[in-house]
Design a protein around this motif. Sequence first.
Motif, PDB file in Angstrom:
ATOM      1  N   LEU A 138       0.827  -1.345  -0.006  1.00 10.70           N
ATOM      2  CA  LEU A 138       0.110   0.131  -0.051  1.00 10.70           C
ATOM      3  C   LEU A 138       0.893   1.225   0.134  1.00 10.70           C
ATOM      4  O   LEU A 138       1.808   1.357   0.883  1.00 10.70           O
ATOM      5  CB  LEU A 138      -0.932   0.103   1.166  1.00 10.70           C
ATOM      6  CG  LEU A 138      -1.691   1.293   1.531  1.00 10.70           C
ATOM      7  CD1 LEU A 138      -2.741   1.587   0.298  1.00 10.70           C
ATOM      8  CD2 LEU A 138      -2.507   0.990   2.712  1.00 10.70           C
ATOM      9  N   ILE A 140       0.762   5.669  -0.780  1.00 10.63           N
ATOM     10  CA  ILE A 140      -0.079   6.920  -0.572  1.00 10.63           C
ATOM     11  C   ILE A 140      -0.525   7.167  -1.845  1.00 10.63           C
ATOM     12  O   ILE A 140       0.117   7.848  -2.738  1.00 10.63           O
ATOM     13  CB  ILE A 140       0.792   8.100   0.064  1.00 10.63           C
ATOM     14  CG1 ILE A 140       1.186   7.546   1.478  1.00 10.63           C
ATOM     15  CG2 ILE A 140      -0.043   9.457   0.131  1.00 10.63           C
ATOM     16  CD1 ILE A 140       2.162   8.625   2.248  1.00 10.63           C
ATOM     17  N   GLY A 141      -1.965   7.000  -2.142  1.00  8.83           N
ATOM     18  CA  GLY A 141      -2.339   7.332  -3.259  1.00  8.83           C
ATOM     19  C   GLY A 141      -2.528   6.054  -4.353  1.00  8.83           C
ATOM     20  O   GLY A 141      -3.075   6.041  -5.264  1.00  8.83           O
ATOM     21  N   ASP A 142      -1.933   5.037  -3.865  1.00  9.40           N
ATOM     22  CA  ASP A 142      -1.821   3.873  -4.984  1.00  9.40           C
ATOM     23  C   ASP A 142      -1.648   2.575  -3.946  1.00  9.40           C
ATOM     24  O   ASP A 142      -1.497   2.708  -2.845  1.00  9.40           O
ATOM     25  CB  ASP A 142      -0.635   3.874  -5.835  1.00  9.40           C
ATOM     26  CG  ASP A 142      -0.944   3.168  -7.430  1.00  9.40           C
ATOM     27  OD1 ASP A 142      -1.725   2.417  -7.269  1.00  9.40           O
ATOM     28  OD2 ASP A 142      -0.008   3.495  -8.091  1.00  9.40           O
ATOM     29  N   LEU A 176       0.443   5.765   7.915  1.00 11.94           N
ATOM     30  CA  LEU A 176       0.862   4.958   6.850  1.00 11.94           C
ATOM     31  C   LEU A 176       2.217   5.037   6.619  1.00 11.94           C
ATOM     32  O   LEU A 176       2.692   6.141   6.433  1.00 11.94           O
ATOM     33  CB  LEU A 176       0.151   4.974   5.591  1.00 11.94           C
ATOM     34  CG  LEU A 176       0.559   4.400   4.448  1.00 11.94           C
ATOM     35  CD1 LEU A 176       0.535   2.659   4.620  1.00 11.94           C
ATOM     36  CD2 LEU A 176      -0.409   4.601   3.249  1.00 11.94           C
ATOM     37  N   SER A 196       0.401  10.259   5.604  1.00 11.96           N
ATOM     38  CA  SER A 196      -1.123   9.752   5.472  1.00 11.96           C
ATOM     39  C   SER A 196      -1.378   8.990   6.537  1.00 11.96           C
ATOM     40  O   SER A 196      -0.758   8.370   7.316  1.00 11.96           O
ATOM     41  CB  SER A 196      -1.243   9.156   3.807  1.00 11.96           C
ATOM     42  OG  SER A 196      -2.754   9.061   3.664  1.00 11.96           O
ATOM     43  N   LEU A 198      -4.275   5.340   7.533  1.00  7.94           N
ATOM     44  CA  LEU A 198      -5.293   4.403   6.747  1.00  7.94           C
ATOM     45  C   LEU A 198      -6.587   5.023   6.566  1.00  7.94           C
ATOM     46  O   LEU A 198      -7.178   4.864   5.445  1.00  7.94           O
ATOM     47  CB  LEU A 198      -5.280   3.097   7.650  1.00  7.94           C
ATOM     48  CG  LEU A 198      -3.885   2.399   7.883  1.00  7.94           C
ATOM     49  CD1 LEU A 198      -4.418   1.114   8.544  1.00  7.94           C
ATOM     50  CD2 LEU A 198      -3.368   2.099   6.420  1.00  7.94           C
ATOM     51  N   TYR A 200      -7.308   8.117   5.613  1.00  6.06           N
ATOM     52  CA  TYR A 200      -7.302   9.103   4.490  1.00  6.06           C
ATOM     53  C   TYR A 200      -7.376   8.223   3.333  1.00  6.06           C
ATOM     54  O   TYR A 200      -8.055   8.427   2.365  1.00  6.06           O
ATOM     55  CB  TYR A 200      -6.228   9.924   4.769  1.00  6.06           C
ATOM     56  CG  TYR A 200      -6.309  11.272   3.649  1.00  6.06           C
ATOM     57  CD1 TYR A 200      -6.808  12.367   3.848  1.00  6.06           C
ATOM     58  CD2 TYR A 200      -5.489  10.724   2.501  1.00  6.06           C
ATOM     59  CE1 TYR A 200      -6.809  13.156   3.013  1.00  6.06           C
ATOM     60  CE2 TYR A 200      -5.674  11.998   1.556  1.00  6.06           C
ATOM     61  CZ  TYR A 200      -6.318  13.096   1.791  1.00  6.06           C
ATOM     62  OH  TYR A 200      -6.319  14.030   0.874  1.00  6.06           O
ATOM     63  N   GLU A 201      -6.518   7.261   3.416  1.00 10.38           N
ATOM     64  CA  GLU A 201      -6.266   6.314   2.286  1.00 10.38           C
ATOM     65  C   GLU A 201      -7.679   5.746   1.881  1.00 10.38           C
ATOM     66  O   GLU A 201      -8.065   5.406   0.760  1.00 10.38           O
ATOM     67  CB  GLU A 201      -5.139   5.442   2.223  1.00 10.38           C
ATOM     68  CG  GLU A 201      -3.686   6.008   2.376  1.00 10.38           C
ATOM     69  CD  GLU A 201      -3.581   7.033   1.088  1.00 10.38           C
ATOM     70  OE1 GLU A 201      -3.556   6.404  -0.126  1.00 10.38           O
ATOM     71  OE2 GLU A 201      -3.340   8.278   1.497  1.00 10.38           O
ATOM     72  N   ARG A 202      -8.338   5.098   2.934  1.00  6.57           N
ATOM     73  CA  ARG A 202      -9.584   4.280   2.725  1.00  6.57           C
ATOM     74  C   ARG A 202     -10.722   5.255   1.951  1.00  6.57           C
ATOM     75  O   ARG A 202     -11.362   4.956   0.904  1.00  6.57           O
ATOM     76  CB  ARG A 202     -10.047   3.900   4.008  1.00  6.57           C
ATOM     77  CG  ARG A 202     -11.330   3.206   3.861  1.00  6.57           C
ATOM     78  CD  ARG A 202     -12.155   2.956   5.260  1.00  6.57           C
ATOM     79  NE  ARG A 202     -11.132   2.599   6.443  1.00  6.57           N
ATOM     80  CZ  ARG A 202     -11.053   1.433   6.726  1.00  6.57           C
ATOM     81  NH1 ARG A 202     -11.730   0.401   6.097  1.00  6.57           N
ATOM     82  NH2 ARG A 202     -10.472   1.124   7.758  1.00  6.57           N
ATOM     83  N   TYR A 204      -9.824   8.158   0.184  1.00  6.42           N
ATOM     84  CA  TYR A 204      -9.344   9.128  -1.076  1.00  6.42           C
ATOM     85  C   TYR A 204      -8.361   8.226  -2.054  1.00  6.42           C
ATOM     86  O   TYR A 204      -8.124   8.639  -3.188  1.00  6.42           O
ATOM     87  CB  TYR A 204      -8.641  10.211  -0.498  1.00  6.42           C
ATOM     88  CG  TYR A 204      -9.619  11.365   0.058  1.00  6.42           C
ATOM     89  CD1 TYR A 204     -10.506  12.054  -0.528  1.00  6.42           C
ATOM     90  CD2 TYR A 204      -9.086  11.440   1.182  1.00  6.42           C
ATOM     91  CE1 TYR A 204     -11.314  13.000   0.105  1.00  6.42           C
ATOM     92  CE2 TYR A 204     -10.223  12.469   1.870  1.00  6.42           C
ATOM     93  CZ  TYR A 204     -11.149  12.944   1.331  1.00  6.42           C
ATOM     94  OH  TYR A 204     -12.000  13.914   2.012  1.00  6.42           O
ATOM     95  N   ASN A 205      -8.080   7.093  -1.737  1.00  6.15           N
ATOM     96  CA  ASN A 205      -7.079   6.317  -2.631  1.00  6.15           C
ATOM     97  C   ASN A 205      -7.969   5.446  -3.747  1.00  6.15           C
ATOM     98  O   ASN A 205      -8.825   4.660  -3.135  1.00  6.15           O
ATOM     99  CB  ASN A 205      -6.292   5.136  -1.636  1.00  6.15           C
ATOM    100  CG  ASN A 205      -5.322   4.575  -2.494  1.00  6.15           C
ATOM    101  OD1 ASN A 205      -5.353   4.068  -3.711  1.00  6.15           O
ATOM    102  ND2 ASN A 205      -4.010   4.260  -2.056  1.00  6.15           N
TER     103      ASN A 205
END
Length: 451
Positions: A138, A140-142, A176, A196, A198, A200-202, A204-205
């Motif tokens: 995982l 940040i963003g991808d 993260l 980031s 988790l 935020y990624e949940r 916006y990723n």
Amino acid sequence: MFIQKIKSEGLSHLSYLVGNKGKAFVIDPRRDCEIYMEEAAKAGCRITHVFETHRNEDLISGAPILAKLTGARVLHGPNAMGDVTYADTTRDGDTYEFGNLTLQVLETPGHTDDSLSFAVFDTDHGDGAVGVFTGDALFIGDVGRTDFYPDRAEEVAGLLYDSLQKILALGDQAILYPAHGAGSVCGDNMADREFSSLGYERQYNDRLRIDSRERFIKEKIAEHHYQPPYFRLMEKLNLTGADPAPRVTTPVPLSPNEFHDLPDTTAIIDVRTVSAFLGAHLPGSLAIPAPMIPAFAGWYIEPGQPVVLVAADPGQAREAAQHLIRIGLDNLRGFLTTDMPEWSARGLPFHSLPAMHVDDIRERFRNPPENWQLLDVRSITEYEEEAIDGSVHVYVGELPEQLDRLDGNRHYTVMCASGARATIAASVLERAGFSRVDVFLGSFGAWKSRD
């Protein structure tokens, strides 16, 4: 308790030094690994453990080297497609204590079969994970690429989906800590920041927002990633362990006479800026600006091949050498800093490449020169998203193997997104004997700006 990120520019590799109560561990160290000992000493800590999130494909691991220097124990995941001879195996659910810090192992396959993530808990303050080191699962963003097992494409994409759910179950509060940032070859859409959570990624990723395992698999197997030939060298060295990096990373300066005495097999790599190379360069040299070496040198330099750098100054040579050392291309014979006017004043040969403006290219489409072709060397993903009508495509890294697709008698203008990769490609063509080559400076960016 502290967590210190150590970044290797160019590779966009992120490693971590974590310490607590006089002990420290390192996650995914690079080959030139003295920095971890130096920073641990500043914090009054001794490195006792080294954890690897997976067998890296894009750089040499410093884990075996750091273990010899410190006596630390190295831990690696199972299923590494061979024995990682310098490491012990750690598995899902294993825990390691560093004062009030607990590190918990999560098996998170998908990017590779041996991929691990490491959750961090502060046992003095709550039960939830404070953070998680996710390796290449995982970003940040991808999320991680899953193309290393082409005969198991659907299976490994599904494994990554399951692993991501396992990571997200640690809770939105967890910070993260991925193994790469934007610019790495290990992902296409990483955010240009290195912080980031988790939660935020949940939200916006884009990959994590896919709510269907089947759709996730479909989208992952539709991706296209390139694998430079040097990846095979990394696979080998990251099973058996590489030699320590040279202590002195600045190659020795060469005189023109010493340069001419080098073997014919020597790769001449011009690490100056694009504009410097276009203006004047040594015949047979390849243009790879120093910051672009991690992404592109592995396409053109064979393992063990002698390398000479052409640099603007010793600092630039040192930067380039450091990048090469981290990917195992370290048979460095020296560098030249002779500028081209001085070189030509000695009667020595040099070449130049014309740079084309966007207006020149539009005029060529209105009144095409005889036997002219626009050659786009961006990735196939970029080309399929948007391209200039009438152009042909060959990816810059694959150009040496695709030269038979091109006509050596044609006039090629090479383009990419800005002109940097195009200059690399033009130098490949020129070295192969193509005599009518120029570079679309600004390239697709300039083309779009005039739409």
